[in-house]
Design a protein around this motif. Structure first.
Motif, PDB file in Angstrom:
ATOM      1  N   ARG A  37       0.823  -1.218   0.000  1.00 23.16           N
ATOM      2  CA  ARG A  37       0.000   0.000   0.000  1.00 23.16           C
ATOM      3  C   ARG A  37       0.856   1.267   0.000  1.00 23.16           C
ATOM      4  O   ARG A  37       0.527   2.243  -0.649  1.00 23.16           O
ATOM      5  N   ASP A  84       3.849   6.449   0.851  1.00 23.86           N
ATOM      6  CA  ASP A  84       2.764   7.386   0.550  1.00 23.86           C
ATOM      7  C   ASP A  84       1.588   7.082   1.489  1.00 23.86           C
ATOM      8  O   ASP A  84       0.856   6.116   1.294  1.00 23.86           O
ATOM      9  N   PHE A  85       1.442   7.944   2.516  1.00 23.37           N
ATOM     10  CA  PHE A  85       0.352   7.753   3.485  1.00 23.37           C
ATOM     11  C   PHE A  85      -0.890   8.546   3.074  1.00 23.37           C
ATOM     12  O   PHE A  85      -1.857   8.612   3.818  1.00 23.37           O
ATOM     13  N   GLY A  86      -0.827   9.208   1.937  1.00 23.38           N
ATOM     14  CA  GLY A  86      -1.976  10.001   1.496  1.00 23.38           C
ATOM     15  C   GLY A  86      -2.124  11.290   2.270  1.00 23.38           C
ATOM     16  O   GLY A  86      -3.228  11.813   2.428  1.00 23.38           O
ATOM     17  N   SER A  87      -1.006  11.810   2.778  1.00 19.51           N
ATOM     18  CA  SER A  87      -1.068  13.071   3.530  1.00 19.51           C
ATOM     19  C   SER A  87      -0.080  14.072   2.938  1.00 19.51           C
ATOM     20  O   SER A  87       0.799  13.698   2.172  1.00 19.51           O
ATOM     21  N   LYS A  96       0.940   8.659  11.450  1.00 17.98           N
ATOM     22  CA  LYS A  96       1.576   7.617  10.644  1.00 17.98           C
ATOM     23  C   LYS A  96       2.074   6.487  11.538  1.00 17.98           C
ATOM     24  O   LYS A  96       1.915   5.309  11.217  1.00 17.98           O
ATOM     25  N   GLU A  99      -0.751   4.344  12.634  1.00 12.80           N
ATOM     26  CA  GLU A  99      -1.237   3.479  11.552  1.00 12.80           C
ATOM     27  C   GLU A  99      -0.343   2.236  11.388  1.00 12.80           C
ATOM     28  O   GLU A  99      -0.836   1.109  11.253  1.00 12.80           O
ATOM     29  N   ARG A 231      -4.408  13.840  -5.852  1.00 15.80           N
ATOM     30  CA  ARG A 231      -5.535  14.556  -5.247  1.00 15.80           C
ATOM     31  C   ARG A 231      -5.174  16.038  -5.148  1.00 15.80           C
ATOM     32  O   ARG A 231      -4.048  16.361  -4.737  1.00 15.80           O
TER      33      ARG A 231
ATOM     34  N   ILE B 224      -3.377  -1.482  -6.859  1.00 16.45           N
ATOM     35  CA  ILE B 224      -3.263  -0.720  -5.613  1.00 16.45           C
ATOM     36  C   ILE B 224      -2.688   0.642  -6.009  1.00 16.45           C
ATOM     37  O   ILE B 224      -1.568   0.732  -6.510  1.00 16.45           O
ATOM     38  N   ARG B 227      -1.756   6.332  -2.349  1.00 21.12           N
ATOM     39  CA  ARG B 227      -2.872   6.914  -1.601  1.00 21.12           C
ATOM     40  C   ARG B 227      -3.081   8.400  -1.883  1.00 21.12           C
ATOM     41  O   ARG B 227      -4.153   8.930  -1.602  1.00 21.12           O
ATOM     42  N   SER B 228      -2.076   9.065  -2.396  1.00 25.57           N
ATOM     43  CA  SER B 228      -2.239  10.483  -2.726  1.00 25.57           C
ATOM     44  C   SER B 228      -2.928  10.672  -4.074  1.00 25.57           C
ATOM     45  O   SER B 228      -3.090  11.805  -4.518  1.00 25.57           O
ATOM     46  N   ARG B 230      -6.058   9.795  -7.077  1.00 26.21           N
ATOM     47  CA  ARG B 230      -7.450   9.409  -7.281  1.00 26.21           C
ATOM     48  C   ARG B 230      -7.670   9.199  -8.775  1.00 26.21           C
ATOM     49  O   ARG B 230      -6.910   9.714  -9.600  1.00 26.21           O
TER      50      ARG B 230
END
Lengths: 266, 260
Positions: A37, A84-87, A96, A99, A231, B224, B227-228, B230
């Motif tokens: 992930r 990449d933690f999406g932050s 983090k 998690e 994003r 997968i 996560r950043s 979309r």
């Protein structure tokens, strides 16, 4: 040159052959799920998937019969600076850490956080070499992962595929003796021998230019799937953060310049 | 650890040792660079990256000393099935073929184009084995790519890592394993036939601890995403529209939706 696992399936086979219990293998499997992930789509300058490098690092640790938390930590050792933690934040944070703790347990997370905290540069390497005996348990684990990471980066002539052969030559001359001493200090003479052999082979190998990666990336880089884009709030946030860093650096430079001028004026 | 490559570095080291020319290596590197752009983020059922699987298939083809375009097509053999072209579409399309041709050349693309057309299932395997003589050189190579694909999947116990996968994998090998071996023999590759036979035997005897099984049954590849990231809006909308149309009586209109 010894061959280590490069995929999860090879790693699990190796763990079973080396006699790790099913519970221990399940722990490594959880760490692999986390690695999938956090590092998906990430590649090394040589074009090799980052995930394969992480598996290779864990495989070296398995070959050394390291404790399972060290093997699992080896699989996600770069989590806090490349994951990449999406932050927006690209460094370690409480959220983090929480998690990672929830996914792989506190013991493994402690080692991963230790890896992030340990400096690995021209100043710290000689200091670490001279103080191996004084390191606590976690720092010894972290140092072992650091050496496994170094070894894995040199496997299969990786540096030659990314046009960094000259840099490797200088790096080898400067740090290889220290790394060999550290491996001995940690009680792993086989790792010391492997480091010496692999670094020398990597420095003397030759790769045709046609096989080299054309990525021209100095460090690991992301290739996102074509149907996806970053994003918006993350890209804007990261721009803001880097803007603040640039501003701070400019102010620091201005202050230094003023001091310099003042010194001359006096 | 393993006689076949699992990374690009191992593959190029192997091909250099086996005497492939620099020109060949450049062709295969182009295919690898396309593979990492189209398969990034994709994982097969066992959790192995799609890239490792395609490198494994190419490595098997390289060990058989097949021409460089065949090895290169091994690296992108399933690109029209699983590759993410960013157009929101599925399968073979003219624009996709053009993109692949521009990256790896006409010869390689021809193999890749014919790969999904060669149906490989319980019904067709015996028919393929019995009708090898009329096959042209390209189709024989495509068949070899299919066998390398099968060998790489079975060698890494690809079907074993999800619940229910072990039984279906064993059943497939019991039914079709000997047909696959005979096909390789009839194509004139006894070494590949021996390898397929060995892997089939080992797969039938292999066991996987329950702790390693994926709790979610997924026989196919999955993506997968970082996560950043979309899904791009036009891609999401197009795919949603296609799904809706397929479920309705206007399914025939799916092919008319323009790519993004």
């Amino acid at each position: 040159m010894v061959s280590y696992a490069q995929t999860n399936v090879q790693l699990f086979d190796q763990l079973r052959r080396e006699g790790y219990s099913n519970e221990e293998i399940a722990c490594v499997r959880n760490a692999y799920e986390v690695a999938m992930r956090l590092f998906t789509g990430l590649f090394l300058p040589s074009g090799k998937p980052f995930l394969d490098h992480l598996v290779g690092t864990a495989s070296i640790l398995v070959a050394l019969r390291a404790a399972v938390e060290v093997v699992a930590a080896g699989l996600i050792h770069a989590a806090y600076f490349r994951g990449d933690f999406g932050s927006i934040r690209t460094t370690i944070s409480k959220a983090k850490r929480e998690e990672i703790k929830n996914s792989v347990g506190a013991k493994v997370e402690e080692v991963v956080a230790g890896y992030d905290a340990m400096d690995w540069n021209s100043k710290s390497i000689p200091a670490l070499r001279d103080n191996v005996d004084k390191l606590d348990r976690i720092d010894r684990y972290v140092l072992l992962i650091q050496l496994a990471n170094e070894l894995e980066h040199r496997m299969d002539f990786a540096d030659l595929y990314s046009d960094s052969a000259e840099r490797l030559q200088r790096y080898t001359e400067r740090y290889l003796p220290s790394m060999i001493d550290m491996a001995h200090g940690l009680g792993f003479p086989s790792l010391a021998a492997e480091l010496a052999q692999t670094f020398r082979e990597a420095a003397s190998g030759e790769i045709p230019i046609e096989a080299r990666s054309r990525s021209n990336q100095p460090r690991s880089y992301l290739i996102p799937p074509n149907s996806y884009c970053m994003r918006r709030w993350i890209s804007v946030g990261q721009e803001c953060v880097s803007g603040v860093h640039r501003l701070r650096a400019a102010l620091r430079l201005r202050t230094r310049f003023r001091r310099f001028v003042d010194r001359f004026a006096h | 650890m393993d006689r076949y490559a699992q990374t690009n570095l191992q593959l190029f080291n192997q091909l250099s040792r086996e005497g492939y020319s620099n020109f060949d290596l450049a062709c295969i590197r182009n295919a690898y660079e396309l593979a990492i752009r189209l398969f990034t983020g994709y994982y097969i059922a066992s959790g192995r990256t799609e890239i490792a699987h395609t490198v494994g298939a190419a490595s098997i083809l390289g060990s058989l000393r097949l021409p460089a375009p065949v090895v290169a097509s091994g690296l992108i053999h399933n690109v029209y099935g699983n590759g993410d072209f960013g157009d929101g579409g599925y399968g073979v399309a003219a624009a996709r073929r053009e993109q692949v041709r521009n990256a790896v050349g006409k010869d390689v693309e021809e193999y890749v184009y014919r790969f999904p057309a060669l149906k490989w299932n319980a019904k067709t395997i015996s028919a393929i084995r019995d009708s090898l003589d009329p096959l042209g050189e390209i189709d024989r190579h495509v068949l070899l790519i299919r066998l390398a694909d099968q060998l790489d999947h079975h060698r890494s116990l690809g079907g074993f890592y999800y619940h229910g996968g072990v039984e279906s994998c064993r059943e497939h090998i019991t039914r079709n394993g000997h047909l696959t071996v005979e096909t390789a023999e009839n194509l004139g590759f006894p070494a590949l036939a021996a390898e397929l036979a060995r892997v089939s035997r080992e797969t039938l005897l292999a066991e996987i601890p329950v702790e390693l099984l994926d709790p979610i049954a997924r026989a196919r590849s999955r993506i997968i995403v970082p996560r950043s990231y979309r899904r791009r809006l036009p891609v999401a909308l197009r795919q949603k529209l296609i799904r809706r149309l397929r479920a309705s009586r206007f399914a025939s209109l799916v092919g008319r939706i323009p790519c993004v």
